[in-house]
Motif scaffolding. Structure first.
Motif, short mmCIF file in Angstrom:
data_model
loop_
_atom_site.label_atom_id
_atom_site.label_comp_id
_atom_site.label_asym_id
_atom_site.label_seq_id
_atom_site.Cartn_x
_atom_site.Cartn_y
_atom_site.Cartn_z
N LEU A 139 5.34 13.01 4.37
CA LEU A 139 6.09 13.56 3.24
C LEU A 139 7.31 14.34 3.69
O LEU A 139 8.30 14.41 2.98
N TYR A 140 7.24 14.91 4.90
CA TYR A 140 8.35 15.76 5.34
C TYR A 140 9.61 14.97 5.63
O TYR A 140 10.67 15.53 5.82
N MET A 176 3.79 2.90 7.56
CA MET A 176 2.60 3.12 8.40
C MET A 176 2.34 4.62 8.51
O MET A 176 3.23 5.41 8.78
N THR A 177 1.12 4.97 8.26
CA THR A 177 0.76 6.38 8.30
C THR A 177 0.25 6.77 9.69
O THR A 177 -0.51 6.01 10.30
N PRO A 178 0.71 7.90 10.21
CA PRO A 178 0.26 8.29 11.56
C PRO A 178 -1.19 8.75 11.54
O PRO A 178 -1.70 9.18 10.51
N SER A 179 -1.84 8.65 12.69
CA SER A 179 -3.23 9.11 12.79
C SER A 179 -3.29 10.61 12.59
O SER A 179 -2.35 11.35 12.89
N LEU A 180 -4.41 11.08 12.05
CA LEU A 180 -4.56 12.49 11.71
C LEU A 180 -4.49 13.37 12.94
O LEU A 180 -4.08 14.53 12.86
N GLY A 216 2.74 16.54 10.19
CA GLY A 216 2.57 16.35 8.75
C GLY A 216 1.63 17.38 8.15
O GLY A 216 1.88 17.90 7.06
N ILE A 217 0.55 17.71 8.88
CA ILE A 217 -0.42 18.68 8.35
C ILE A 217 0.22 20.06 8.25
O ILE A 217 0.07 20.76 7.24
N ILE A 218 1.00 20.45 9.28
CA ILE A 218 1.65 21.76 9.23
C ILE A 218 2.65 21.80 8.08
O ILE A 218 2.77 22.80 7.37
N PHE A 219 3.34 20.69 7.85
CA PHE A 219 4.26 20.64 6.72
C PHE A 219 3.52 20.87 5.40
O PHE A 219 3.97 21.66 4.56
N LEU A 220 2.37 20.19 5.25
CA LEU A 220 1.62 20.36 4.00
C LEU A 220 1.16 21.81 3.82
O LEU A 220 1.22 22.36 2.72
#
Lengths: 108, 174
Positions: free
Chosen positions: A6-7, B1-5, B13-17
């Motif tokens: 999303l970023y 394509m979504t990156p692995s968690l 991405g997690i820090i952004f969320l």
């Protein structure tokens, strides 16, 4: 739309700025004291800066201009906060209150 | 394509969320808090969240300035004003004004949805970048292309400081 990328998406920032603007506007309308209104105004300014930065990163051909504009917005926000808070101090000294309903001397 | 968690991209991405959530929670606290000090605390959380948004927008310098000016200067000034003008920390009372109730909420919701619809429906066309937007580029442009505005902002700040002093001194004699 993947949630972890999303970023890297212009829409995310635009929606966040819209929500910040709406919340700031709601706070500005509902708050009854001058400091609360000032706090909400700072949030509205932040939403505007966030929009500038998002367009600057994703669309603008010159990615330095938006950053410079945001820096100017910050300087003006600092000036606005200084003037606004000194007005609050002056109003409090005169009326012993910062509630905007009590400041009625110029009311017609 | 979504990156692995658990990859580096996934962590970014997690820090952004998390920062997105912090910004929204801070903003909601600002609007709903009954005491001014709590609204100020929410405002600081919101500012830090927005600073991290700037970091994600490739502008670490503006991000640092956001922390320095908003959290470091404006929030502290507001804290001083709260301590001076509202020392008892009174709970905000509602005056039953028409605007402060559902009408204000409807207005703000309408504006938010209008802006969101505009952002979603418009066809944004990106242009090719002519520079990289680095701190060096920002500094060069600040003192060449935008030098006039830079000087005017310094004058504005000077006038604001003098004005603040004059206004706050008013009525000090009695």
């Amino acid at each position: 739309m993947e949630i972890l990328t999303l970023y890297n998406n212009l829409t995310t920032y635009l929606l966040l700025a819209a929500v910040l603007f709406g919340l700031g506007m709601y706070g500005f309308i509902t708050r009854r004291d001058f400091i609360g209104m000032l706090i909400s105004a700072e949030m509205i300014l932040n939403a505007a800066s966030l929009n500038f930065m998002a367009f600057n990163r994703f669309l603008s051909p010159d990615p330095a201009t938006g950053q410079i504009f945001t820096l100017f917005i910050m300087a003006i926000a600092a000036a606005e906060a200084a003037i606004g808070l000194s007005l609050v101090v002056a109003v409090y000294r005169y009326y012993r209150s910062i509630d905007c309903q009590d400041v009625t001397k110029l009311q017609g | 394509m979504t990156p692995s968690l658990f990859s580096a991209d996934g962590l970014v991405g997690i820090i952004f969320l998390l920062m997105l959530a912090a910004t929204l929670v801070g903003a909601i606290v600002v609007v709903t808090a009954k005491r001014l000090v709590r609204a100020l605390a929410g405002l600081i959380v919101c500012f830090v969240g927005v600073a991290s948004m700037y970091f994600y927008l490739n502008s670490p310098f503006v991000s640092m300035m956001q922390i320095l000016i908003y959290v470091g200067a404006i929030a502290v000034t507001i804290a001083f004003a709260i301590m001076f003008a509202d020392p008892e920390g009174k709970e905000q009372k509602n005056h039953g004004n028409l605007l402060s109730g559902p009408v204000g909420f409807c207005c703000a919701t309408l504006v938010t949805f209008g802006l969101a619809a505009l952002a979603l429906s418009a066809n944004w066309i990106p242009f090719a970048k002519i520079n990289d937007g680095s701190v060096k580029e920002v500094g060069t442009q600040l003192l060449t292309t935008h030098a006039m505005v830079f000087e005017l902002v310094s004058v504005l700040l000077l006038i604001a400081i003098l004005g603040a002093l004059v206004i706050a001194r008013e009525g000090r004699r009695n």
